[in-house]
Design a protein around this motif. Structure first.
Motif, short mmCIF file in Angstrom:
data_model
loop_
_atom_site.label_atom_id
_atom_site.label_comp_id
_atom_site.label_asym_id
_atom_site.label_seq_id
_atom_site.Cartn_x
_atom_site.Cartn_y
_atom_site.Cartn_z
N ASP A 21 0.57 -5.27 0.04
CA ASP A 21 0.13 -4.13 0.85
C ASP A 21 1.17 -3.78 1.91
O ASP A 21 1.48 -2.61 2.15
CB ASP A 21 -1.20 -4.45 1.53
CG ASP A 21 -2.39 -4.28 0.60
OD1 ASP A 21 -2.29 -3.51 -0.38
OD2 ASP A 21 -3.42 -4.93 0.85
N ALA A 37 6.96 3.23 -2.59
CA ALA A 37 6.48 2.10 -3.38
C ALA A 37 5.01 2.28 -3.76
O ALA A 37 4.22 2.85 -3.01
CB ALA A 37 6.67 0.80 -2.62
N ARG A 38 4.66 1.72 -4.92
CA ARG A 38 3.28 1.77 -5.42
C ARG A 38 2.77 0.35 -5.62
O ARG A 38 3.48 -0.50 -6.16
CB ARG A 38 3.24 2.54 -6.74
CG ARG A 38 1.88 2.57 -7.42
CD ARG A 38 1.83 3.68 -8.45
NE ARG A 38 2.89 3.59 -9.45
CZ ARG A 38 2.73 2.98 -10.64
NH1 ARG A 38 1.59 2.38 -10.94
NH2 ARG A 38 3.72 2.96 -11.51
N HIS A 39 1.53 0.08 -5.20
CA HIS A 39 0.93 -1.25 -5.33
C HIS A 39 -0.21 -1.18 -6.35
O HIS A 39 -1.15 -0.40 -6.19
CB HIS A 39 0.40 -1.71 -3.97
CG HIS A 39 -0.33 -3.02 -4.02
ND1 HIS A 39 -1.20 -3.43 -3.03
CD2 HIS A 39 -0.33 -4.02 -4.95
CE1 HIS A 39 -1.69 -4.62 -3.34
NE2 HIS A 39 -1.19 -4.99 -4.51
N ALA A 85 4.33 -2.26 0.35
CA ALA A 85 4.06 -0.90 -0.12
C ALA A 85 4.12 0.11 1.02
O ALA A 85 4.39 1.29 0.79
CB ALA A 85 2.70 -0.85 -0.81
#
Length: 246
Positions: A206, A215-217, A209
């Motif tokens: 988290d 960025a994608r989590h 990101a």
């Protein structure tokens, strides 16, 4: 010294960096799928793991890995402690890394009660010389419920090799620390975490990101710390789709 590594396939370069409980064999379930999908995959054993013994002088893992590729571009995939090395690689040489995947990546972070309990138990077992129990503790901690006997056996062998190359009764090897800023990363970045992992790694995902641009989590409700070992049928298509996405 060139670290132990192997290369499979033809196409755009992909570097896979193992966790600090395993070695490059952890990527066995991914290599055929990525090669068949049209990638040239390099996986290496960092020093003190697998087929790469510890050196007699300090070293830096990211420097070792960067030397394998000259100045060419390479997508980087890192697991756990290898995820931290992948972060460093992508932050120090952002123009070289078009895509970055971090599976349950490590990062400097306050230890949760669960992680403290694990570390204390592992230290106690190692101090007592009970390597078998320390290995089993790691297997039980890092693999989620989706892992079967084959996956547990694989981690058992790799973790035992770590203890052989880095004897618990010897001083911890000295590494060269180089400061880096994750915000400098320009790669398309996918962070993956598991609901059955220690909470530290979900919180780290988290956090990263929020500081790595764009960025994608993706949080996996079935996964432990090693989703690529636990469910390659899910992880392999995910990796291929992300690497192919321009």
């Amino acid at each position: 010294m060139t670290i132990a590594h192997d290369v499979t396939g033809h196409g755009p370069d992909v570097l896979m960096i193992h966790s600090t409980a395993t070695d490059r064999r952890m990527w066995d379930p991914q290599i055929p799928a990525l090669a068949e999908a049209g990638f040239r995959v390099t996986r290496a054993d960092m020093r003190g793991f697998g087929d790469s013994p510890l050196p007699g002088t300090p070293w830096n893992d990211a420097d070792d890995l960067a030397e394998l590729f000259g100045d060419g571009p390479v997508a980087v995939i890192g697991s756990s402690g290898g995820g931290y090395v992948a972060l460093e690689f992508a932050a120090r040489w952002p123009a070289r890394v078009p895509a970055l995947v971090l599976l349950c990546a490590a990062f400097p972070w306050p230890k949760s009660p669960e992680r403290k309990a694990f570390a204390e138990r592992e230290d106690a077992l190692l101090d007592a010389g009970d390597l078998d129990a320390a290995v089993e503790l790691n297997v039980d901690t890092w693999l989620g419920p989706a892992a079967g006997d084959e996956q547990r056996a694989a981690v058992r062998v790799m973790q035992r090799r770590v203890f052989e190359l880095q004897p618990p009764d010897q001083p911890e090897p000295e590494q060269i620390e180089i400061a880096f800023d994750p915000a400098a990363i320009t790669a398309r970045t996918l962070l993956i975490s598991g609901a059955h992992d220690l909470p530290d790694f979900r919180d780290i995902a988290d956090h990263l990101a929020g500081i790595i641009p764009g960025a994608r989590h993706t949080a996996l409700d079935w996964a432990g710390h090693f989703p690529g070992l636990e469910r390659p049928d899910v992880i392999n298509p995910l990796l291929i789709a992300f690497l192919r996405n321009p």
